[in-house]
Scaffold this motif. Structure first.
Motif, mmCIF file in Angstrom:
data_model
loop_
_atom_site.group_PDB
_atom_site.id
_atom_site.type_symbol
_atom_site.label_atom_id
_atom_site.label_comp_id
_atom_site.label_asym_id
_atom_site.label_seq_id
_atom_site.Cartn_x
_atom_site.Cartn_y
_atom_site.Cartn_z
ATOM 1 N N ASP A 130 0.816 -1.217 0.000
ATOM 2 C CA ASP A 130 0.000 0.000 0.000
ATOM 3 C C ASP A 130 0.846 1.262 0.000
ATOM 4 O OD1 ASP A 130 0.914 -0.459 2.535
ATOM 5 O OD2 ASP A 130 -1.040 -0.547 3.488
ATOM 6 N N LEU A 131 2.078 1.184 0.535
ATOM 7 C CA LEU A 131 2.957 2.353 0.486
ATOM 8 C C LEU A 131 3.315 2.714 -0.948
ATOM 9 C CD1 LEU A 131 5.480 1.932 3.455
ATOM 10 C CD2 LEU A 131 3.825 3.771 3.116
ATOM 11 N N VAL A 132 3.582 1.694 -1.768
ATOM 12 C CA VAL A 132 3.909 1.941 -3.172
ATOM 13 C C VAL A 132 2.697 2.513 -3.898
ATOM 14 C CG1 VAL A 132 4.627 0.864 -5.341
ATOM 15 C CG2 VAL A 132 5.649 0.121 -3.182
ATOM 16 N N ILE A 133 1.524 1.918 -3.655
ATOM 17 C CA ILE A 133 0.306 2.441 -4.271
ATOM 18 C C ILE A 133 0.051 3.871 -3.802
ATOM 19 C CG2 ILE A 133 -2.176 2.108 -4.519
ATOM 20 C CD1 ILE A 133 -1.771 -0.849 -4.014
ATOM 21 N N GLY A 134 0.328 4.122 -2.511
ATOM 22 C CA GLY A 134 0.149 5.473 -1.982
ATOM 23 C C GLY A 134 1.044 6.480 -2.668
ATOM 24 N N LEU A 135 2.296 6.099 -2.918
ATOM 25 C CA LEU A 135 3.221 7.002 -3.619
ATOM 26 C C LEU A 135 2.718 7.319 -5.020
ATOM 27 C CD1 LEU A 135 6.688 5.543 -2.544
ATOM 28 C CD2 LEU A 135 5.793 7.816 -2.002
ATOM 29 N N LEU A 136 2.165 6.306 -5.701
ATOM 30 C CA LEU A 136 1.622 6.534 -7.038
ATOM 31 C C LEU A 136 0.463 7.515 -6.997
ATOM 32 C CD1 LEU A 136 1.646 2.872 -8.443
ATOM 33 C CD2 LEU A 136 3.254 4.717 -8.947
ATOM 34 N N PHE A 137 -0.409 7.373 -6.011
ATOM 35 C CA PHE A 137 -1.555 8.273 -5.925
ATOM 36 C C PHE A 137 -1.154 9.663 -5.429
ATOM 37 C CE2 PHE A 137 -4.289 4.381 -5.867
ATOM 38 C CZ PHE A 137 -5.028 4.714 -6.988
ATOM 39 N N VAL A 138 -0.121 9.748 -4.597
ATOM 40 C CA VAL A 138 0.383 11.067 -4.198
ATOM 41 C C VAL A 138 0.879 11.815 -5.429
ATOM 42 C CG1 VAL A 138 2.282 12.222 -3.005
ATOM 43 C CG2 VAL A 138 0.923 10.513 -1.796
ATOM 44 N N THR A 139 1.537 11.094 -6.331
ATOM 45 C CA THR A 139 1.989 11.703 -7.581
ATOM 46 C C THR A 139 0.811 12.097 -8.461
ATOM 47 O OG1 THR A 139 3.983 10.335 -7.527
ATOM 48 C CG2 THR A 139 3.422 11.352 -9.627
ATOM 49 N N ALA A 140 -0.249 11.276 -8.457
ATOM 50 C CA ALA A 140 -1.386 11.510 -9.354
ATOM 51 C C ALA A 140 -2.329 12.592 -8.840
ATOM 52 C CB ALA A 140 -2.158 10.206 -9.569
ATOM 53 N N VAL A 141 -2.649 12.549 -7.537
ATOM 54 C CA VAL A 141 -3.662 13.471 -7.012
ATOM 55 C C VAL A 141 -3.088 14.478 -6.020
ATOM 56 C CG1 VAL A 141 -5.451 11.745 -7.327
ATOM 57 C CG2 VAL A 141 -4.340 11.933 -5.106
ATOM 58 N N GLY A 142 -1.791 14.368 -5.713
ATOM 59 C CA GLY A 142 -1.167 15.306 -4.792
ATOM 60 C C GLY A 142 -1.216 14.820 -3.354
ATOM 61 N N LEU A 143 -0.549 15.578 -2.491
ATOM 62 C CA LEU A 143 -0.527 15.237 -1.069
ATOM 63 C C LEU A 143 -1.914 15.386 -0.461
ATOM 64 C CD1 LEU A 143 2.746 17.151 -0.060
ATOM 65 C CD2 LEU A 143 2.517 14.706 -0.512
ATOM 66 N N GLY A 144 -2.192 14.553 0.544
ATOM 67 C CA GLY A 144 -3.468 14.678 1.230
ATOM 68 C C GLY A 144 -4.153 13.334 1.432
ATOM 69 N N PRO A 145 -5.274 13.355 2.127
ATOM 70 C CA PRO A 145 -5.949 12.111 2.501
ATOM 71 C C PRO A 145 -6.515 11.319 1.327
ATOM 72 C CG PRO A 145 -7.262 14.013 3.134
ATOM 73 C CD PRO A 145 -5.938 14.535 2.708
ATOM 74 N N LEU A 146 -6.818 11.982 0.200
ATOM 75 C CA LEU A 146 -7.385 11.258 -0.934
ATOM 76 C C LEU A 146 -6.441 10.159 -1.412
ATOM 77 C CD1 LEU A 146 -9.549 10.808 -3.056
ATOM 78 C CD2 LEU A 146 -8.487 12.623 -4.443
ATOM 79 N N ALA A 147 -5.140 10.465 -1.450
ATOM 80 C CA ALA A 147 -4.167 9.458 -1.863
ATOM 81 C C ALA A 147 -4.184 8.268 -0.913
ATOM 82 C CB ALA A 147 -2.767 10.078 -1.908
ATOM 83 N N GLY A 148 -4.333 8.536 0.379
ATOM 84 C CA GLY A 148 -4.405 7.452 1.353
ATOM 85 C C GLY A 148 -5.652 6.606 1.173
ATOM 86 N N VAL A 149 -6.790 7.247 0.937
ATOM 87 C CA VAL A 149 -8.040 6.513 0.730
ATOM 88 C C VAL A 149 -7.918 5.590 -0.481
ATOM 89 C CG1 VAL A 149 -10.465 6.738 0.083
ATOM 90 C CG2 VAL A 149 -9.504 8.228 1.835
ATOM 91 N N LEU A 150 -7.392 6.116 -1.590
ATOM 92 C CA LEU A 150 -7.293 5.321 -2.809
ATOM 93 C C LEU A 150 -6.301 4.170 -2.646
ATOM 94 C CD1 LEU A 150 -7.309 8.213 -5.440
ATOM 95 C CD2 LEU A 150 -9.198 6.693 -4.809
#
Length: 270
Positions: A130-150
């Motif tokens: 999930d950390l790797v997936i989180g990094l991908l979503f942080v890049t896609a949607v930016g910092l914040g809780p949305l990346a964590g949810v996804l």
């Protein structure tokens, strides 16, 4: 008559392992022991004494951890609440994805040409941390809780889909055949024959993953995916170990409350 009675109550002989089974056990457990011994150097286990070696940094760290600083407790609680919300939404969305994936991956209700690709997708979702997936979503949607949810959604969906499919594969065929005998279609078989049997297990699996995701969401905060993890990371970088201690206490209390609530819900629902 006595002979018949004695035969009826005779204690059966204890099961015996064959020589081949004993050899297989020795090879398996001996192999595990050999790998453990061989990997001592690889994991640097020989230097575990460093953990107990006294030095100024360790003493300072332990000293500050025993003196938590709750001066920013309102912010800690707010960030912990954000972490819980991340876990809650991630788990909810994962359940929504996991139900169709779990049904499609069950060999007893889906054809093989559906089961095989769905299981590949499930394996992919579970195998990527999930950390790797989180990094991908942080890049896609930016910092914040949305990346964590996804991130939690995708990782948990893969886990729940596997658990859901295994629950479906272990159901009693009787209710499904009974529904089929009425002339009902495949969807009715699933709704009336499958879901009532697996609903308690699915609920238990979802509640357990919510507990687990509450901890995972904390870790995701370390990469900027929202929640109290970011505050914990900042405090660690600033060597503010008193704040770190307070944050850890808040996390422990929150996880304990979530675990208690989950047990209450499990008893009420199951």
């Amino acid at each position: 008559m006595t002979a018949v009675a004695s035969t009826a109550v005779a204690i059966p002989a204890a099961p015996k392992k064959s020589a081949l089974a004993w050899v297989a056990d020795v090879l398996v457990w001996g192999g595990v022991a050999a790998v453990l011994l061989y990997s001592i150097d690889a994991v640097d286990l020989g230097n575990i004494s460093r953990l107990f070696a006294g030095n100024d940094s360790t003493q300072l760290f332990v000293h500050d951890l025993l003196r938590p600083d709750f001066s920013d407790w309102k912010m800690f609680v707010a960030k912990m609440w954000e972490t819980v919300q991340i876990a809650l939404w991630g788990t909810f969305l994962a359940v929504i994805l996991g139900i169709p994936l779990g049904l499609a991956a069950a060999r007893n209700i889906a054809p093989v040409w559906v089961v095989t690709p769905v299981r590949w997708i499930m394996n992919l979702l579970r195998s990527v941390p999930d950390l790797v997936i989180g990094l991908l979503f942080v890049t896609a949607v930016g910092l914040g809780p949305l990346a964590g949810v996804l991130a939690i959604t995708l990782n948990t969906a893969g886990v729940l889909a596997k658990l859901f499919s295994e629950a479906v594969e272990s159901i009693d065929k009787g209710p499904v055949e009974g529904v089929r005998a009425t002339g009902a279609g495949k969807l009715h078989e699933i709704v009336w024959g499958v879901l009532p049997q697996v609903a308690p297990l699915w609920t238990s699996f979802a509640l357990y993953r919510f507990e687990s995701n509450s901890r995972s969401a904390t870790v995701l905060g370390l990469i900027g995916a929202g929640g109290i993890g970011q505050v914990l990371f900042d405090s660690m970088n600033a060597f503010d170990f008193r704040a770190v201690s307070a944050i850890v206490i808040v996390v422990v209390v929150a996880v304990t409350l979530i675990d208690t609530l989950s047990q209450v819900m499990r008893r009420r629902l199951l």
